[in-house]
Design a protein around this motif. Sequence first.
Motif, PDB file in Angstrom:
ATOM      1  N   ASP A   7       8.420   7.372  -2.282  1.00 39.59           N
ATOM      2  CA  ASP A   7       8.271   7.697  -0.710  1.00 39.59           C
ATOM      3  C   ASP A   7       7.148   7.277  -0.177  1.00 39.59           C
ATOM      4  OD1 ASP A   7      10.021   8.190   1.245  1.00 39.59           O
ATOM      5  OD2 ASP A   7       9.257  10.217   1.258  1.00 39.59           O
ATOM      6  N   ILE A   8       6.501   5.960  -0.587  1.00 40.62           N
ATOM      7  CA  ILE A   8       5.257   5.607   0.108  1.00 40.62           C
ATOM      8  C   ILE A   8       5.786   4.861   1.378  1.00 40.62           C
ATOM      9  CG2 ILE A   8       3.699   3.511  -0.046  1.00 40.62           C
ATOM     10  CD1 ILE A   8       2.945   5.648  -2.068  1.00 40.62           C
ATOM     11  N   LYS A   9       4.938   5.282   2.475  1.00 42.93           N
ATOM     12  CA  LYS A   9       5.135   4.752   3.644  1.00 42.93           C
ATOM     13  C   LYS A   9       3.816   4.286   4.083  1.00 42.93           C
ATOM     14  CE  LYS A   9       9.077   7.900   5.086  1.00 42.93           C
ATOM     15  NZ  LYS A   9       9.444   8.920   5.701  1.00 42.93           N
ATOM     16  N   LYS A  10       3.962   3.018   5.008  1.00 44.06           N
ATOM     17  CA  LYS A  10       2.931   2.437   5.447  1.00 44.06           C
ATOM     18  C   LYS A  10       3.090   1.699   7.064  1.00 44.06           C
ATOM     19  CE  LYS A  10      -1.623   0.969   5.485  1.00 44.06           C
ATOM     20  NZ  LYS A  10      -2.770   1.735   5.778  1.00 44.06           N
ATOM     21  N   ARG A  19       8.733   1.655   4.208  1.00 47.13           N
ATOM     22  CA  ARG A  19       9.675   2.820   4.951  1.00 47.13           C
ATOM     23  C   ARG A  19      10.240   3.901   3.768  1.00 47.13           C
ATOM     24  NH1 ARG A  19      14.146   0.976   7.858  1.00 47.13           N
ATOM     25  NH2 ARG A  19      14.185  -1.066   6.367  1.00 47.13           N
ATOM     26  N   GLY A  20       9.152   4.007   2.852  1.00 46.81           N
ATOM     27  CA  GLY A  20       9.736   5.282   1.866  1.00 46.81           C
ATOM     28  C   GLY A  20      10.203   4.509   0.652  1.00 46.81           C
ATOM     29  N   VAL A  21       8.981   3.706  -0.034  1.00 47.98           N
ATOM     30  CA  VAL A  21       9.411   3.030  -1.403  1.00 47.98           C
ATOM     31  C   VAL A  21       8.943   3.904  -2.592  1.00 47.98           C
ATOM     32  CG1 VAL A  21       8.414   1.193  -2.891  1.00 47.98           C
ATOM     33  CG2 VAL A  21       8.571   0.973  -0.383  1.00 47.98           C
ATOM     34  N   SER A  22      10.232   3.864  -3.379  1.00 50.85           N
ATOM     35  CA  SER A  22      10.127   4.933  -4.671  1.00 50.85           C
ATOM     36  C   SER A  22      10.494   4.064  -5.825  1.00 50.85           C
ATOM     37  CB  SER A  22      11.134   6.115  -4.567  1.00 50.85           C
ATOM     38  OG  SER A  22      10.632   6.794  -3.401  1.00 50.85           O
ATOM     39  N   PHE A  23       9.780   3.961  -6.922  1.00 46.91           N
ATOM     40  CA  PHE A  23      10.485   3.448  -8.070  1.00 46.91           C
ATOM     41  C   PHE A  23       9.507   3.825  -9.391  1.00 46.91           C
ATOM     42  CE2 PHE A  23       8.231  -0.139  -6.430  1.00 46.91           C
ATOM     43  CZ  PHE A  23       7.226  -0.476  -7.460  1.00 46.91           C
ATOM     44  N   GLN A  24       9.886   3.777 -10.634  1.00 53.83           N
ATOM     45  CA  GLN A  24       8.871   4.146 -11.749  1.00 53.83           C
ATOM     46  C   GLN A  24       8.891   2.985 -12.447  1.00 53.83           C
ATOM     47  OE1 GLN A  24      11.313   7.148 -13.771  1.00 53.83           O
ATOM     48  NE2 GLN A  24      10.985   8.476 -12.279  1.00 53.83           N
ATOM     49  N   THR A  43       1.659  -5.422   0.381  1.00 59.26           N
ATOM     50  CA  THR A  43       1.001  -4.129   0.870  1.00 59.26           C
ATOM     51  C   THR A  43       1.327  -3.090  -0.275  1.00 59.26           C
ATOM     52  OG1 THR A  43       2.078  -4.838   3.108  1.00 59.26           O
ATOM     53  CG2 THR A  43       1.560  -2.543   2.961  1.00 59.26           C
ATOM     54  N   LEU A  44       2.459  -3.100  -0.830  1.00 60.83           N
ATOM     55  CA  LEU A  44       2.737  -2.022  -1.669  1.00 60.83           C
ATOM     56  C   LEU A  44       1.933  -2.115  -2.928  1.00 60.83           C
ATOM     57  CD1 LEU A  44       4.635   0.131  -2.986  1.00 60.83           C
ATOM     58  CD2 LEU A  44       6.048  -1.927  -3.983  1.00 60.83           C
ATOM     59  N   VAL A  45       1.611  -3.506  -3.442  1.00 61.30           N
ATOM     60  CA  VAL A  45       0.748  -3.666  -4.680  1.00 61.30           C
ATOM     61  C   VAL A  45      -0.696  -3.160  -4.412  1.00 61.30           C
ATOM     62  CG1 VAL A  45       2.053  -5.277  -6.036  1.00 61.30           C
ATOM     63  CG2 VAL A  45       0.410  -6.042  -4.460  1.00 61.30           C
ATOM     64  N   ASN A  46      -0.976  -3.558  -3.147  1.00 58.12           N
ATOM     65  CA  ASN A  46      -2.437  -3.121  -2.708  1.00 58.12           C
ATOM     66  C   ASN A  46      -2.605  -1.813  -2.623  1.00 58.12           C
ATOM     67  OD1 ASN A  46      -3.227  -5.720  -2.635  1.00 58.12           O
ATOM     68  ND2 ASN A  46      -3.155  -5.941  -0.270  1.00 58.12           N
ATOM     69  N   ILE A  47      -1.839  -0.974  -2.282  1.00 61.05           N
ATOM     70  CA  ILE A  47      -1.731   0.416  -2.411  1.00 61.05           C
ATOM     71  C   ILE A  47      -1.520   0.760  -3.677  1.00 61.05           C
ATOM     72  CG2 ILE A  47      -0.275   2.494  -1.653  1.00 61.05           C
ATOM     73  CD1 ILE A  47       0.539   1.070   0.802  1.00 61.05           C
ATOM     74  N   LEU A  52      -5.644  -0.295  -0.495  1.00 63.58           N
ATOM     75  CA  LEU A  52      -5.286   0.124   0.831  1.00 63.58           C
ATOM     76  C   LEU A  52      -4.705   1.559   0.658  1.00 63.58           C
ATOM     77  CD1 LEU A  52      -4.648  -1.484   3.368  1.00 63.58           C
ATOM     78  CD2 LEU A  52      -2.349  -2.031   2.483  1.00 63.58           C
ATOM     79  N   LYS A  53      -4.545   2.276   1.561  1.00 59.56           N
ATOM     80  CA  LYS A  53      -4.086   3.440   1.685  1.00 59.56           C
ATOM     81  C   LYS A  53      -2.880   3.723   2.290  1.00 59.56           C
ATOM     82  CE  LYS A  53      -5.931   8.445   1.967  1.00 59.56           C
ATOM     83  NZ  LYS A  53      -4.948   8.548   1.189  1.00 59.56           N
ATOM     84  N   GLN A  54      -1.925   4.428   1.629  1.00 62.62           N
ATOM     85  CA  GLN A  54      -0.708   4.705   2.398  1.00 62.62           C
ATOM     86  C   GLN A  54      -0.930   5.876   3.381  1.00 62.62           C
ATOM     87  OE1 GLN A  54      -1.686   5.497  -0.640  1.00 62.62           O
ATOM     88  NE2 GLN A  54      -0.563   7.256  -1.747  1.00 62.62           N
ATOM     89  N   ASP A  55       0.007   5.701   4.300  1.00 64.99           N
ATOM     90  CA  ASP A  55       0.126   7.019   5.263  1.00 64.99           C
ATOM     91  C   ASP A  55       0.707   8.197   4.642  1.00 64.99           C
ATOM     92  OD1 ASP A  55      -0.892   4.937   6.958  1.00 64.99           O
ATOM     93  OD2 ASP A  55       1.154   4.409   7.684  1.00 64.99           O
ATOM     94  N   SER A  56       1.778   7.951   3.736  1.00 62.39           N
ATOM     95  CA  SER A  56       2.192   9.243   3.126  1.00 62.39           C
ATOM     96  C   SER A  56       2.855   8.842   1.764  1.00 62.39           C
ATOM     97  CB  SER A  56       3.170   9.822   3.954  1.00 62.39           C
ATOM     98  OG  SER A  56       4.284   9.045   4.320  1.00 62.39           O
TER      99      SER A  56
END
Length: 227
Positions: A7-10, A19-24, A43-47, A52-56
């Motif tokens: 549930d990554i948001k940035k 807007r809420g990314v999830s996977f394994q 943005t995702l790979v940088n997190i 980079l820091k995610q917001d949540s």
Amino acid sequence: MMLEIQDIKKRFGKKEVLRGVSFQVEKGDFLAIIGKNGAGKTTLVNIICKLLKQDSGTISYSFHEGQLYNKIGVQTQSGDFDDRLKVQDMCELWRKIHKVEKEQVDQLLEKFDLSEVKKQYIKTLSGGQKQKLNILLSLINDPELLILDELTTSLDAISRHEMRKYLKMLNSQGKTIIMVSHYMDEVEELCNKVVLMRDGIVESTSTPNELVGNSYSNLQEYFVKSV
Ligand SMILES: Nc1ncnc2c1ncn2[C@@H]1O[C@H](COP(=O)(O)OP(=O)(O)OP(=O)(O)O)[C@@H](O)[C@H]1O
């Protein structure tokens, strides 16, 4: 499991980019992140690699987070280098940080055809040579997880072919790889899992074969017609 992304948001300003990314990601996976320009892949790979820091949301790693820089090798899209450094200076710096033998670095320089330019300033390298230097540096610490953002984009056809072979070999030796790529033939050839991103969410996580299914002749056609 190597990584669990939940549930990554940035957002950047008003724009919610993730807007809420999830996977394994399982150990040994060769996972592609695909999607149109601006979908949020970089943005995702940088997190994931903590540039980079995610917001949540959370990312759980299979190793202690303190070991992140020993366990992960990162090749990012920007690949900014200090203009005052030569190839050999950069390699030496990285070698000392990760405490590896000089021979290992020399082997990698050979492997990526960079031995002959090692005395050159990095700013004088071609785009493809810089890309090769980027991946070389990401491999110096012999990471368990390799993160590649459009690695093959500036490479000529021969280098790209070589790089694919090399990545295949690394994966068969047990390295887990996450790769952002716009080359669907490359994804089809190399990856066992594909995360398709659209406007900041994961639209699907599947195998290349599942995406192609019966309706398309290959992944390129799938991408062009349905993404
Ligand atoms: N530092 C930033 N400040 C403001 N907006 C940003 C920043 N970084 C990225 N963005 C915006 O976030 C969105 C997603 O960018 P990102 O680079 O993650 O996409 P991408 O899927 O990797 O695209 P591409 O395929 O073009 O590399 C874009 O709209 C981009 O303009």
